[in-house]
Design a protein around this motif. Structure first.
Motif, PDB file in Angstrom:
ATOM      1  N   GLY A  27       0.782  -1.228   0.000  1.00 30.11           N
ATOM      2  CA  GLY A  27       0.000   0.000   0.000  1.00 30.11           C
ATOM      3  C   GLY A  27       0.813   1.276   0.000  1.00 30.11           C
ATOM      4  O   GLY A  27       0.232   2.360  -0.051  1.00 30.11           O
ATOM      5  N   THR A  28       2.106   1.186   0.081  1.00 29.92           N
ATOM      6  CA  THR A  28       2.931   2.394  -0.027  1.00 29.92           C
ATOM      7  C   THR A  28       4.161   2.100  -0.874  1.00 29.92           C
ATOM      8  O   THR A  28       4.536   0.947  -1.058  1.00 29.92           O
ATOM      9  CB  THR A  28       3.414   2.914   1.350  1.00 29.92           C
ATOM     10  OG1 THR A  28       4.666   2.333   1.643  1.00 29.92           O
ATOM     11  CG2 THR A  28       2.472   2.577   2.457  1.00 29.92           C
ATOM     12  N   VAL A  29       4.744   3.182  -1.378  1.00 35.29           N
ATOM     13  CA  VAL A  29       6.004   3.036  -2.102  1.00 35.29           C
ATOM     14  C   VAL A  29       7.133   3.141  -1.071  1.00 35.29           C
ATOM     15  O   VAL A  29       7.224   4.135  -0.347  1.00 35.29           O
ATOM     16  CB  VAL A  29       6.167   4.138  -3.166  1.00 35.29           C
ATOM     17  CG1 VAL A  29       7.518   4.005  -3.862  1.00 35.29           C
ATOM     18  CG2 VAL A  29       5.028   4.078  -4.174  1.00 35.29           C
ATOM     19  N   THR A  30       7.955   2.118  -0.994  1.00 37.54           N
ATOM     20  CA  THR A  30       9.078   2.145  -0.061  1.00 37.54           C
ATOM     21  C   THR A  30      10.372   2.335  -0.839  1.00 37.54           C
ATOM     22  O   THR A  30      10.662   1.566  -1.760  1.00 37.54           O
ATOM     23  CB  THR A  30       9.138   0.833   0.746  1.00 37.54           C
ATOM     24  OG1 THR A  30       7.909   0.666   1.437  1.00 37.54           O
ATOM     25  CG2 THR A  30      10.294   0.855   1.738  1.00 37.54           C
ATOM     26  N   VAL A 182      11.478   0.203  -4.220  1.00 36.97           N
ATOM     27  CA  VAL A 182      12.242   0.835  -5.293  1.00 36.97           C
ATOM     28  C   VAL A 182      13.594   1.297  -4.773  1.00 36.97           C
ATOM     29  O   VAL A 182      13.653   2.048  -3.795  1.00 36.97           O
ATOM     30  CB  VAL A 182      11.516   2.107  -5.790  1.00 36.97           C
ATOM     31  CG1 VAL A 182      12.084   2.546  -7.124  1.00 36.97           C
ATOM     32  CG2 VAL A 182      10.039   1.880  -5.894  1.00 36.97           C
ATOM     33  N   SER A 183      14.657   0.913  -5.438  1.00 35.83           N
ATOM     34  CA  SER A 183      15.960   1.384  -4.956  1.00 35.83           C
ATOM     35  C   SER A 183      16.406   2.612  -5.731  1.00 35.83           C
ATOM     36  O   SER A 183      15.986   2.840  -6.865  1.00 35.83           O
ATOM     37  CB  SER A 183      17.015   0.284  -5.101  1.00 35.83           C
ATOM     38  OG  SER A 183      17.487   0.236  -6.424  1.00 35.83           O
ATOM     39  N   LEU A 197      11.126   5.050   3.831  1.00 34.99           N
ATOM     40  CA  LEU A 197      12.517   4.900   3.404  1.00 34.99           C
ATOM     41  C   LEU A 197      13.237   3.842   4.214  1.00 34.99           C
ATOM     42  O   LEU A 197      13.107   3.786   5.435  1.00 34.99           O
ATOM     43  CB  LEU A 197      13.283   6.218   3.620  1.00 34.99           C
ATOM     44  CG  LEU A 197      13.080   7.352   2.622  1.00 34.99           C
ATOM     45  CD1 LEU A 197      13.959   8.511   3.039  1.00 34.99           C
ATOM     46  CD2 LEU A 197      13.414   6.895   1.211  1.00 34.99           C
ATOM     47  N   ILE A 198      13.993   3.017   3.488  1.00 30.56           N
ATOM     48  CA  ILE A 198      14.938   2.135   4.152  1.00 30.56           C
ATOM     49  C   ILE A 198      16.307   2.547   3.627  1.00 30.56           C
ATOM     50  O   ILE A 198      16.556   2.475   2.424  1.00 30.56           O
ATOM     51  CB  ILE A 198      14.625   0.658   3.845  1.00 30.56           C
ATOM     52  CG1 ILE A 198      13.319   0.280   4.556  1.00 30.56           C
ATOM     53  CG2 ILE A 198      15.766  -0.246   4.303  1.00 30.56           C
ATOM     54  CD1 ILE A 198      12.743  -1.028   4.119  1.00 30.56           C
ATOM     55  N   VAL A 199      17.148   3.071   4.532  1.00 28.07           N
ATOM     56  CA  VAL A 199      18.435   3.611   4.111  1.00 28.07           C
ATOM     57  C   VAL A 199      19.532   2.650   4.542  1.00 28.07           C
ATOM     58  O   VAL A 199      19.569   2.208   5.694  1.00 28.07           O
ATOM     59  CB  VAL A 199      18.683   5.004   4.725  1.00 28.07           C
ATOM     60  CG1 VAL A 199      19.970   5.604   4.176  1.00 28.07           C
ATOM     61  CG2 VAL A 199      17.506   5.923   4.437  1.00 28.07           C
ATOM     62  N   VAL A 200      20.400   2.311   3.584  1.00 28.44           N
ATOM     63  CA  VAL A 200      21.513   1.413   3.910  1.00 28.44           C
ATOM     64  C   VAL A 200      22.832   2.054   3.510  1.00 28.44           C
ATOM     65  O   VAL A 200      22.899   2.901   2.616  1.00 28.44           O
ATOM     66  CB  VAL A 200      21.402   0.047   3.191  1.00 28.44           C
ATOM     67  CG1 VAL A 200      20.285  -0.788   3.770  1.00 28.44           C
ATOM     68  CG2 VAL A 200      21.229   0.227   1.693  1.00 28.44           C
ATOM     69  N   ASP A 208      15.192   3.417   9.014  1.00 28.77           N
ATOM     70  CA  ASP A 208      13.961   2.792   8.528  1.00 28.77           C
ATOM     71  C   ASP A 208      12.869   3.728   9.015  1.00 28.77           C
ATOM     72  O   ASP A 208      12.460   3.672  10.172  1.00 28.77           O
ATOM     73  CB  ASP A 208      13.841   1.385   9.136  1.00 28.77           C
ATOM     74  CG  ASP A 208      12.642   0.632   8.592  1.00 28.77           C
ATOM     75  OD1 ASP A 208      11.751   1.281   7.991  1.00 28.77           O
ATOM     76  OD2 ASP A 208      12.589  -0.594   8.761  1.00 28.77           O
ATOM     77  N   THR A 209      12.445   4.637   8.165  1.00 33.55           N
ATOM     78  CA  THR A 209      11.631   5.763   8.639  1.00 33.55           C
ATOM     79  C   THR A 209      10.739   6.276   7.512  1.00 33.55           C
ATOM     80  O   THR A 209      10.951   5.947   6.354  1.00 33.55           O
ATOM     81  CB  THR A 209      12.569   6.890   9.136  1.00 33.55           C
ATOM     82  OG1 THR A 209      11.795   8.022   9.482  1.00 33.55           O
ATOM     83  CG2 THR A 209      13.556   7.313   8.068  1.00 33.55           C
ATOM     84  N   SER A 210       9.754   7.100   7.883  1.00 36.73           N
ATOM     85  CA  SER A 210       8.938   7.705   6.830  1.00 36.73           C
ATOM     86  C   SER A 210       9.709   8.871   6.209  1.00 36.73           C
ATOM     87  O   SER A 210      10.595   9.445   6.838  1.00 36.73           O
ATOM     88  CB  SER A 210       7.618   8.216   7.408  1.00 36.73           C
ATOM     89  OG  SER A 210       7.869   9.352   8.200  1.00 36.73           O
ATOM     90  N   VAL A 211       9.363   9.193   4.984  1.00 36.92           N
ATOM     91  CA  VAL A 211      10.050  10.283   4.300  1.00 36.92           C
ATOM     92  C   VAL A 211       9.833  11.596   5.067  1.00 36.92           C
ATOM     93  O   VAL A 211      10.754  12.384   5.250  1.00 36.92           O
ATOM     94  CB  VAL A 211       9.561  10.398   2.843  1.00 36.92           C
ATOM     95  CG1 VAL A 211      10.094  11.670   2.193  1.00 36.92           C
ATOM     96  CG2 VAL A 211       9.986   9.175   2.043  1.00 36.92           C
TER      97      VAL A 211
END
Lengths: 309, 270
Positions: A27-30, A182-183, A197-200, A208-211
């Motif tokens: 349901g969301t774009v990550t 989406v990367s 967002l998942i930031v690596v 691992d947070t919302s935009v």
């Protein structure tokens, strides 16, 4: 839904992905964000069962990818390196993949239309531009009408019109309740497309947070104040939690909102030439966040004499 | 957009039959595979005309031993030597072409169990190869014999061993391609696979010829090319293996390559 638990991939003595755990919800774009070499593509290949994790696991819609009997219906993927035989036409490429899952021919025509490749569908994919290749990759991902999409750098090589198109496409897919992962290595791109967002960096999870939260954290509530009487302004605004710095002939104030500063200035009869809350550049925030984990860093000597970065 | 993206008919289960269908589409949709097959046919039929025509024009040979040892079947099937290059390349490229272009990732994403892909490629390749080479060898044989019949030195399919040799030529070519497919799945690189395949088929027999004394014959007959070609001649070399024994050995070699290839295919990252 994609769930990674302690996902780790080691190549020789190099850890490409290091104990990564995250959940990508429907349901969301990550957005999957990180500098080049952070392990994004490796993680995506592990999601698709192309690379086996050294340890840990990742499931898609509740099962490891390899255990799905109709994988194209579960996950549609666009992989970074082009995964197309250069000698085959786009149509036949899609047809051959469709046939593995009994997807009818008319669906091949449909996805070609969705991505706008009707005019070149019968041409060799090897002759495609980067942008056309990306569109073909997206057509491949949509083929099985999947619940989950995994797209590695989908905007690479697309023109502005194409980028806008893919943003809208991703949002509409998420609005239908699908999982969209989406990367990208561009923060600005993700800020406009993703909600989460998942930031690596260097294979490790950094955020691992919302935009929204990411932007709020990044901005740090700085207000830019320009006035003909900077010294008077300094003493007016001074306080225990207030930090004031000189930047390009203006004051950057932390610890007070623009409302508070404007009201105080009016009360003291000080002229304001400029009063502007600053949003830190997202790109800068992203770089600050991942700075310590950049794999390959160039040296830029833009600093003038005496200045230090 | 919503409607079109959602679209029609969901994907169904991946089955071996569907993967075979997919691999057939892949094979027929590449110009290079059609070209390889065409080259193989041209070699088989071309030499089936050329060599018998030259022999008939110069018949009888001066040397009586040549006359006694003349084998009309093998004269009309001489194209196999070059045709195996074309068929071998086709078998190799059928899999290494996917590794070279990155297509293999799309393939394995669609068929994550992977092994059905290898089996499907083997089945599709074998069927296509036989469908092309059986008629080609028959045509080469029939044209060749009609050219030789003017000198009364032709044979026919009813003669002992002849039909076996003609169809055996098609079987040999097909096995060469399958061996290439297996090596390709194992090595995943076009150049490495082609040099291995043709090194084994063409160079190894030459090296073995230089072995001292009886070693050359003892070892030579067990080489994949010599073993497999035992099936393709009516009058076998006295040192060669029996036709079906030799062909069986070539099948065994192919299996010995395909089995580790299957293990590697499942285990390796792609």
């Amino acid at each position: 839904m994609i769930e990674a638990h302690g996902l780790t991939k080691r190549y020789g003595d190099k850890l490409a992905v290091d104990d990564l755990s995250f959940t990508v919800r429907p349901g969301t774009v990550t957005g999957f964000l990180g500098p080049n070499g952070a392990g994004k593509s490796t993680t995506m290949r592990m999601i698709l069962g192309l690379d086996a994790p050294t340890s840990g696991s990742v499931t898609v819609n509740g099962k490891p990818y390899r255990e799905h009997t109709a994988p194209l219906h579960e996950v549609g993927a666009l992989l970074e390196a082009r995964a197309v035989h250069t000698g085959r036409s786009a149509y036949n490429h899609l047809l051959a993949l469709a046939q593995t899952s009994g997807i009818p021919r008319r669906r091949v025509g449909e996805v070609i239309e969705i991505v706008g490749l009707q005019d070149v569908a019968r041409k060799r994919a090897g002759a495609f531009s980067l942008g056309m290749g990306q569109r073909l990759g997206i057509a491949t991902a949509l083929l099985g009408n999947p619940q989950t999409l995994v797209l590695d750098e989908p905007v690479n090589g697309l023109d502005p019109e194409g980028i806008r198109w893919i943003r809208e496409l991703l949002k509409s897919l998420a609005d239908q309740g699908r999982t969209v992962f989406v990367s990208s290595h561009l923060m600005s791109e993700m800020a406009q497309t993703a909600e989460h967002l998942i930031v690596v960096g260097r294979g490790r999870l950094i955020a691992d947070t919302s935009v929204e939260q990411f932007i709020a954290d990044a901005s740090g509530n700085v207000v830019r104040v320009r006035t003909p009487a900077p010294d008077a302004m300094r003493s007016l605004l001074a306080g225990p939690d207030v930090v004031i710095t000189d930047v390009d002939g203006a004051l950057h104030v932390t610890g007070l909102s623009s409302d508070q500063i404007g009201t105080a200035a009016a009360g003291a009869g000080l002229t304001l030439l400029e009063l502007a809350p600053q949003q830190a550049s997202l790109e800068q925030a992203f770089m600050d966040l991942t700075h310590d984990s950049v794999e390959y860093e160039g040296v830029t000597s833009t600093a003038g004499p005496g200045e230090q970065q | 957009m919503t409607a079109t993206v959602t679209g029609s008919a969901p994907a169904q289960k991946v089955t071996q039959a569907r993967v075979i269908h997919s691999e057939w589409t892949k094979l027929r949709s590449l110009r290079s595979s059609l070209f390889s097959l065409l080259v193989a046919v041209v070699f088989i039929i071309g030499f089936g005309i050329l060599l018998p025509a030259v022999i008939a024009a110069n018949w009888p040979p001066r040397n009586p031993a040549d006359r006694a040892g003349f084998d009309p079947t093998s004269a009309s099937l001489a194209g196999v030597f070059l045709a195996q290059l074309a068929i071998g390349v086709l078998g190799v490229l059928f899999i290494t072409g996917e590794y070279a272009t990155g297509m293999i990732r799309a393939t394995f994403a669609a068929v994550p169990r992977r092994l059905p892909v290898l089996w499907a490629k083997a089945v599709v390749f074998a069927v296509v190869s036989l469908v092309v080479t059986v008629p080609a060898t028959l045509i080469a044989f029939l044209i060749g014999q009609s050219l030789l019949s003017s000198k009364g030195i032709a044979t026919d399919l009813a003669a002992p061993g002849v039909l076996r040799a003609v169809l055996g030529t098609a079987l040999y070519l097909t096995l060469v391609g399958l061996l290439g497919l297996g090596l390709g799945a194992l090595l995943r690189n076009t150049a490495a696979t082609l040099s291995t395949l043709f090194g084994v088929l063409l160079v190894l027999p030459v090296i073995v010829l230089f072995l001292p004394g009886g070693w050359s014959r003892t070892v030579g007959r067990y080489l994949p090319s010599n073993a497999g070609q035992a099936l393709t001649t009516v009058r076998p070399d006295p040192h060669a293996l029996a036709p079906w024994t030799g062909f069986g050995l070539l099948c065994l070699y192919t299996a010995v390559v395909l089995v580790p290839a299957a293990f590697a295919l499942r285990r390796r990252d792609s």
